[in-house]
Design a protein around this motif. Structure first.
Motif, mmCIF file in Angstrom:
data_model
loop_
_atom_site.group_PDB
_atom_site.id
_atom_site.type_symbol
_atom_site.label_atom_id
_atom_site.label_comp_id
_atom_site.label_asym_id
_atom_site.label_seq_id
_atom_site.Cartn_x
_atom_site.Cartn_y
_atom_site.Cartn_z
ATOM 1 N N ASP A 105 10.710 -1.607 -32.982
ATOM 2 C CA ASP A 105 10.837 -2.951 -32.507
ATOM 3 C C ASP A 105 10.053 -3.053 -31.577
ATOM 4 O OD1 ASP A 105 12.946 -3.444 -34.474
ATOM 5 O OD2 ASP A 105 14.469 -2.433 -33.142
ATOM 6 N N ILE A 106 10.139 -2.137 -30.229
ATOM 7 C CA ILE A 106 9.327 -2.187 -29.124
ATOM 8 C C ILE A 106 7.881 -2.419 -29.294
ATOM 9 C CG2 ILE A 106 9.048 -1.463 -26.635
ATOM 10 C CD1 ILE A 106 11.998 -2.075 -27.904
ATOM 11 N N GLU A 107 7.112 -1.598 -30.318
ATOM 12 C CA GLU A 107 5.781 -1.434 -30.599
ATOM 13 C C GLU A 107 5.655 -2.882 -31.132
ATOM 14 O OE1 GLU A 107 4.761 1.876 -32.782
ATOM 15 O OE2 GLU A 107 5.324 3.255 -31.387
ATOM 16 N N ALA A 108 6.218 -3.575 -31.860
ATOM 17 C CA ALA A 108 6.072 -4.747 -32.497
ATOM 18 C C ALA A 108 6.026 -5.721 -31.613
ATOM 19 C CB ALA A 108 7.031 -5.111 -33.496
ATOM 20 N N ALA A 109 6.967 -5.795 -30.329
ATOM 21 C CA ALA A 109 7.024 -6.736 -29.489
ATOM 22 C C ALA A 109 5.795 -6.794 -28.518
ATOM 23 C CB ALA A 109 8.452 -6.558 -28.853
ATOM 24 N N LYS A 110 5.443 -5.449 -28.401
ATOM 25 C CA LYS A 110 4.409 -5.400 -27.596
ATOM 26 C C LYS A 110 3.078 -5.982 -27.954
ATOM 27 C CE LYS A 110 1.959 -1.592 -24.833
ATOM 28 N NZ LYS A 110 2.078 -0.122 -24.726
ATOM 29 N N LYS A 111 2.971 -5.677 -29.458
ATOM 30 C CA LYS A 111 1.685 -6.275 -30.136
ATOM 31 C C LYS A 111 1.844 -7.891 -30.013
ATOM 32 C CE LYS A 111 1.244 -2.104 -32.922
ATOM 33 N NZ LYS A 111 1.262 -1.447 -34.242
ATOM 34 N N ALA A 112 2.946 -8.369 -30.268
ATOM 35 C CA ALA A 112 3.007 -9.895 -30.274
ATOM 36 C C ALA A 112 3.126 -10.403 -28.771
ATOM 37 C CB ALA A 112 4.495 -10.082 -30.953
ATOM 38 N N GLY A 113 3.014 -9.638 -27.770
ATOM 39 C CA GLY A 113 3.172 -9.941 -26.516
ATOM 40 C C GLY A 113 4.277 -10.528 -25.815
ATOM 41 N N MET A 114 5.406 -9.960 -26.268
ATOM 42 C CA MET A 114 6.743 -10.209 -25.974
ATOM 43 C C MET A 114 7.222 -9.079 -25.053
ATOM 44 S SD MET A 114 8.894 -11.761 -29.238
ATOM 45 C CE MET A 114 8.044 -12.935 -30.043
ATOM 46 N N PRO A 115 8.038 -9.204 -23.937
ATOM 47 C CA PRO A 115 8.676 -8.166 -23.272
ATOM 48 C C PRO A 115 9.957 -7.791 -24.159
ATOM 49 C CG PRO A 115 9.165 -10.243 -22.191
ATOM 50 C CD PRO A 115 8.048 -10.444 -23.223
ATOM 51 N N ALA A 116 10.277 -6.501 -24.118
ATOM 52 C CA ALA A 116 11.256 -6.035 -24.984
ATOM 53 C C ALA A 116 12.310 -5.261 -24.311
ATOM 54 C CB ALA A 116 10.879 -5.192 -26.210
ATOM 55 N N ILE A 117 13.501 -5.605 -24.574
ATOM 56 C CA ILE A 117 14.694 -4.988 -24.261
ATOM 57 C C ILE A 117 15.139 -3.966 -25.343
ATOM 58 C CG2 ILE A 117 17.126 -5.380 -23.134
ATOM 59 C CD1 ILE A 117 16.300 -8.290 -22.475
ATOM 60 N N GLY A 148 15.335 8.244 -27.655
ATOM 61 C CA GLY A 148 15.497 8.592 -26.359
ATOM 62 C C GLY A 148 14.963 7.683 -25.325
ATOM 63 N N ASP A 149 15.284 7.532 -24.018
ATOM 64 C CA ASP A 149 14.956 6.398 -23.211
ATOM 65 C C ASP A 149 13.360 6.962 -23.067
ATOM 66 O OD1 ASP A 149 17.668 5.804 -23.101
ATOM 67 O OD2 ASP A 149 17.816 6.096 -20.991
ATOM 68 N N ASP A 150 12.928 8.022 -22.853
ATOM 69 C CA ASP A 150 11.566 8.256 -22.709
ATOM 70 C C ASP A 150 10.691 7.700 -23.838
ATOM 71 O OD1 ASP A 150 12.643 10.152 -24.623
ATOM 72 O OD2 ASP A 150 11.276 11.526 -23.939
ATOM 73 N N GLU A 151 11.285 7.616 -25.003
ATOM 74 C CA GLU A 151 10.541 7.118 -26.135
ATOM 75 C C GLU A 151 10.389 5.734 -26.259
ATOM 76 O OE1 GLU A 151 11.360 9.883 -30.035
ATOM 77 O OE2 GLU A 151 13.176 9.523 -28.882
ATOM 78 N N LEU A 152 11.585 4.954 -25.796
ATOM 79 C CA LEU A 152 11.769 3.706 -25.733
ATOM 80 C C LEU A 152 10.800 3.280 -24.511
ATOM 81 C CD1 LEU A 152 15.454 3.446 -26.430
ATOM 82 C CD2 LEU A 152 13.644 2.515 -27.791
ATOM 83 N N GLU A 153 10.950 3.766 -23.418
ATOM 84 C CA GLU A 153 9.969 3.349 -22.291
ATOM 85 C C GLU A 153 8.554 3.443 -22.617
ATOM 86 O OE1 GLU A 153 11.398 5.938 -19.264
ATOM 87 O OE2 GLU A 153 13.143 4.584 -18.748
ATOM 88 N N ALA A 197 13.588 -2.640 -20.283
ATOM 89 C CA ALA A 197 15.051 -2.373 -19.829
ATOM 90 C C ALA A 197 15.654 -1.675 -20.906
ATOM 91 C CB ALA A 197 15.756 -3.555 -19.278
ATOM 92 N N ILE A 198 16.634 -0.612 -20.675
ATOM 93 C CA ILE A 198 17.607 -0.132 -21.830
ATOM 94 C C ILE A 198 18.996 0.247 -21.513
ATOM 95 C CG2 ILE A 198 17.554 2.189 -23.146
ATOM 96 C CD1 ILE A 198 14.846 2.702 -22.044
ATOM 97 N N TYR A 199 19.766 -0.818 -22.513
ATOM 98 C CA TYR A 199 21.173 -0.646 -22.349
ATOM 99 C C TYR A 199 21.860 0.252 -23.469
ATOM 100 C CZ TYR A 199 19.803 -3.973 -18.884
ATOM 101 O OH TYR A 199 19.468 -4.695 -17.883
ATOM 102 N N ASP A 200 22.988 0.470 -23.027
ATOM 103 C CA ASP A 200 23.787 1.272 -24.283
ATOM 104 C C ASP A 200 24.097 0.400 -25.573
ATOM 105 O OD1 ASP A 200 23.909 3.750 -23.241
ATOM 106 O OD2 ASP A 200 25.927 3.576 -22.532
ATOM 107 N N THR A 201 24.793 -0.915 -25.036
ATOM 108 C CA THR A 201 25.225 -1.833 -26.165
ATOM 109 C C THR A 201 24.619 -3.200 -25.953
ATOM 110 O OG1 THR A 201 27.219 -2.260 -25.102
ATOM 111 C CG2 THR A 201 27.439 -0.306 -26.356
#
Length: 221
Positions: free
Chosen positions: A172-184, A192-197, A203-207
């Protein structure tokens, strides 16, 4: 009212707790065609478009030999478990919070039409969302940005419209980056948080409920 933003939210794994059922469905589907793969490896691919999973598992040869049969069986396995899938904590609250900010809201799902409809009904979201996508809307699935771009087009918005994505997987995050969107990101994808970052999450949240409570601290403020 704040400036209107288009919020593009993934459904599977982000709003609906479905990732582990999808991993099990892929395990059963591949096993049905004689391919046994560890479930943890399959889980790492959930969030990627289903058209890409078999190739990611075993390369072009496996895709050529069993791809269509595996996908057909995987869809049946998901359908058999769909009643077990439930909204994640605060999922509907997040949708309501986004709309109360005056933003537009589109759900970007690569699920089949029947699955997307079932999930939207589970969220009781038909009167909240502005539109949604399904697998029929795109040829290239995540991590390609096509699904997110189609989500904007469904609202008649240009590709450079002010938008924010909420997802649960690195795909999801990689797709957003390619689309020029910030991703939460939410942690329900099991990454893992490190992978998502590293993928680009701002930003990263539990729920989803945690995102709703912290909305003023996000690009959706």
């Amino acid at each position: 009212m704040t400036d209107s933003i288009i919020a593009v939210l993934d459904i599977d794994g982000t709003l609906i707790d479905s990732n582990y059922q999808h991993a099990l469905a892929w395990y059963r589907a591949l096993r049905s065609v004689g391919e046994i793969r560890p479930v943890w490896q399959l889980h790492r691919l959930i969030g990627m478009g289903g058209d890409q999973v078999v190739t990611a598992v075993g390369g072009e040869d496996l895709e050529r030999r069993v791809g269509d049969r595996a996908r057909e069986q995987q869809a049946k396995e998901v359908a058999a478990m769909i009643e077990e899938m439930a909204p994640l904590p605060g999922a509907r609250d997040l949708l309501v919070a986004i709309k109360n900010r005056g933003h537009r809201l589109v759900l970007a799902s690569s699920a089949q039409q029947s699955q997307a409809d079932a999930f939207i009904d589970k969220l009781d979201a038909r009167d909240i969302i502005d539109d949604y996508t399904t697998s029929a809307d795109v040829e290239a699935s995540k991590p390609a940005p096509d699904l997110l771009q189609v989500a904007l087009k469904k609202l008649g918005a240009p590709s450079d419209a002010k938008s924010v994505m909420v997802g649960d997987s690195v795909w999801d995050i990689e797709a957003a980056k390619k689309a020029g969107m910030p991703a939460i990101a939410v942690r329900s994808g099991g990454f893992g948080d490190d992978e998502l970052e590293r993928a680009g999450a701002v930003a990263i949240y539990d729920t989803p409920g945690d995102v709703a409570e912290a909305l003023d601290d996000t690009p959706l403020a």
